[in-house]
Design an enzyme around this catalytic site. Structure first.
Site, PDB file in Angstrom:
ATOM      1  N   TYR A 179      29.793  47.798  51.674  1.00  0.00           N
ATOM      2  CA  TYR A 179      30.467  46.633  51.083  1.00  0.00           C
ATOM      3  C   TYR A 179      30.578  45.508  52.106  1.00  0.00           C
ATOM      4  O   TYR A 179      31.647  45.259  52.660  1.00  0.00           O
ATOM      5  CB  TYR A 179      31.863  47.075  50.607  1.00  0.00           C
ATOM      6  N   ARG A 184      30.011  37.678  49.851  1.00  0.00           N
ATOM      7  CA  ARG A 184      30.549  38.759  49.028  1.00  0.00           C
ATOM      8  C   ARG A 184      31.578  38.234  48.021  1.00  0.00           C
ATOM      9  O   ARG A 184      32.234  37.240  48.271  1.00  0.00           O
ATOM     10  CB  ARG A 184      31.217  39.791  49.952  1.00  0.00           C
ATOM     11  N   ASP A 185      31.699  38.953  46.896  1.00  0.00           N
ATOM     12  CA  ASP A 185      32.700  38.632  45.882  1.00  0.00           C
ATOM     13  C   ASP A 185      32.496  37.202  45.390  1.00  0.00           C
ATOM     14  O   ASP A 185      33.438  36.410  45.334  1.00  0.00           O
ATOM     15  CB  ASP A 185      34.108  38.811  46.479  1.00  0.00           C
ATOM     16  N   SER A 191      38.345  39.203  47.797  1.00  0.00           N
ATOM     17  CA  SER A 191      37.648  40.114  48.702  1.00  0.00           C
ATOM     18  C   SER A 191      36.459  39.459  49.401  1.00  0.00           C
ATOM     19  O   SER A 191      35.470  40.118  49.701  1.00  0.00           O
ATOM     20  CB  SER A 191      37.202  41.363  47.938  1.00  0.00           C
ATOM     21  N   ASP A 231      30.610  45.171  42.559  1.00  0.00           N
ATOM     22  CA  ASP A 231      30.602  43.862  41.884  1.00  0.00           C
ATOM     23  C   ASP A 231      29.349  43.020  42.094  1.00  0.00           C
ATOM     24  O   ASP A 231      29.129  42.057  41.351  1.00  0.00           O
ATOM     25  CB  ASP A 231      31.810  42.993  42.298  1.00  0.00           C
ATOM     26  N   ASP A 409      44.926  45.089  45.759  1.00  0.00           N
ATOM     27  CA  ASP A 409      43.697  44.466  45.248  1.00  0.00           C
ATOM     28  C   ASP A 409      43.550  43.027  45.716  1.00  0.00           C
ATOM     29  O   ASP A 409      42.446  42.475  45.692  1.00  0.00           O
ATOM     30  CB  ASP A 409      43.707  44.463  43.717  1.00  0.00           C
TER      31      ASP A 409
END
Ligand SMILES: *[C@@H]1O[C@H](CO)[C@@H](O)[C@H](O)[C@H]1NC(C)=O
Ligand SMILES: *[C@@H]1O[C@H](CO)[C@@H](O)[C@H](O)[C@H]1NC(C)=O
Length: 454
Positions: A179, A184-185, A191, A231, A409
């Site tokens: 990850y 990212r995200d 995140s 994701d 989260d």
């Protein structure tokens, strides 16, 4: 001697006949490579390192699919203590690729999560709740390698797992989440990661993967199972209308292909993240999703180590809902089992005989959300079905806890750079700390609402 040489030569020729041209993002060369060395038109074979050349889009690339968006959930990193150092690898490991990789092995318990849980239990005064909370330390979760700095921990865990399986006679499996994609995200904020595409993120990501591979090579006796990039590919199915996702599409595909190939080369069983029923399970999304995952599988040389897909990672859906939550209305795939039963055959039809793992870590309570797309520290959630290979479905290898329950989260602090407004919705527990950090009151609710009870 010469007999062996000619036999080896023959073996080397067979795959190259079967794979006349490598697909876009597929491997096309490198030490030990025996597959196609030319690329399909529109892409060019590009050397990445001595062990890996990859077909990267030249003139043309594949057309993006962009069906309607249902909101994208985010996933959360776990922080692990920095320990150990990275050193060079030795013999490459290779577990024979056949069957369910969860069978015959005991998941190695992350000492980091066990310590978080022990500290959390210590802080609870009610003795019944305290005992239940403490018992969570024995439930296996995945270790999120959410930054390069965490990779040496993998070496530590592998060394510990190797020692444990020697002393106990019980084979261990180390469960990780890869990850760290650049940008990212891309459709959310909570995140966001350490690499950006604009700042050489692709090369840095390849180096991150190389470091993971180097650790795994040192412990060929320990099995590793990986969930690949929560994701990321799902965002490419539904969120190309978001500029950051459109911009990341080529890089995501190249990076995930690199990860799949390199990790397969050291025998890591992999499950690409496939969002969840409320994201890719919608009729408009599921076929394009199947297409993308099948394409990614082919770009990894259809490796048996690319075992399948992971669903519901860090999300709250039921595997099998007693009755559809009203917020799922309009989606025939109202739970993970319906989604998997619909997606599995589509993938098989496209040459990807995918098996699944499903995260049920926080799915113990249902009908909690205002909208299906809500993903942040959902109020009233409880720990769910314990990890097991007794899944009741031939398509599902294991029920797992990918997200370590109790880690936030995302923050509800609107001044934080990683604030995502989803984390201040009415169904999100507040105040919440930054993604991946411990959230004591949330953990206590997960314990008290656990279903089945702890
Ligand atoms: C690619 O696939 C072929 C055919 O299954 C196999 O022989 C070869 O070893 C694979 N190469 C890699 C690098 O996995
Ligand atoms: C919210 O975030 C800002 C910026 O990071 C910080 O200065 C502030 O202390 C945080 N507030 C709380 C309550 O944590």
């Amino acid at each position: 001697m010469s007999k062996f040489a000619s036999l080896l030569a023959l073996l080397a020729i067979v795959p190259s006949l079967a794979y006349a041209q490598a697909p876009v993002y597929g491997q096309c060369g490198g030490i030990g490579w025996s597959g196609a060395t030319t690329c399909v038109s529109g892409s060019v074979c590009t050397k990445q390192n001595d062990y890996y050349s990859q077909c990267l889009p030249g003139a043309a690339s594949s057309a993006p699919t962009s069906p309607p968006t249902t909101s994208a959930p985010s996933s959360t990193p776990v922080s692990t203590p920095p320990t150990g150092t990275t050193t060079g690898g030795s013999a490459p490991s290779s577990t024979p690729a056949a069957g369910n990789p969860f069978v015959g092995v005991t998941p190695f318990l992350s000492p980091y999560y066990a310590a978080e849980v022990a500290a959390a239990a210590d802080a609870i005064t009610d003795s019944t709740l305290k005992a239940k909370a403490a018992s969570v330390a024995k439930i296996p979760t995945f270790t999120w390698l959410d930054s390069v700095a965490k990779v040496p921990d993998l070496g530590t865990y592998l060394a510990d797992a190797s020692a444990l399986q020697k002393s106990s006679g019980q084979p261990q499996v180390v469960q990780i989440v890869v990850y760290d994609l650049p940008d990212r995200d891309c459709a959310a904020k909570a995140s966001n990661g350490e690499f950006s595409i604009a700042d050489g993120g692709q090369a840095k990501y390849y180096d991150y993967i190389d470091q993971i591979v180097a650790q795994i090579k040192k412990f060929p006796d320990v099995r590793v199972i990986a969930v690949i990039e929560p994701d990321s590919l799902a965002n490419l199915v539904t969120n190309l209308n978001v500029q950051k996702c459109a911009n990341a599409q080529t890089t995501y595909k190249a990076c995930v292909t690199y990860a799949l190939n390199q990790l397969a080369s050291v025998g890591v069983y992999q499950y690409m993240d496939a969002g969840h029923a409320g994201w890719l399970g919608w009729p408009a999304n599921i076929q394009p999703a199947a297409q993308l995952f099948a394409d990614m599988f082919k770009s990894a040389n259809s490796s048996k180590f690319v075992r399948g897909l992971a669903t519901n990672v860090a999300n709250y859906n039921a595997l099998s809902a007693a009755s559809p939550d009203p917020i799922t209305q309009g989606d025939p795939n109202y739970d993970e089992l319906h989604y998997i039963n619909a997606l599995g055959p589509m993938l098989a039809q496209q040459g990807f005989p995918a098996q699944f793992v499903v995260d049920q870590g926080r799915s113990g309570q249902q009908n909690l959300r205002q909208q299906w797309g809500d993903w942040c520290n959902i109020k009233g959630a409880g720990f769910g079905t314990r990890p097991t290979t007794n899944t009741g479905s031939s398509l599902i290898d294991a029920i797992v806890w990918v997200k370590p329950g109790g880690e936030s989260d995302g923050t509800s602090n609107s001044s934080s750079p990683r604030f995502d407004s989803t984390c201040s919705l009415s169904d999100a527990t507040q105040p919440a700390p930054e993604a991946g950090t411990w959230f004591q009151t949330y953990f206590e609710t997960l314990v008290s609402k656990a279903n089945p009870p702890l």
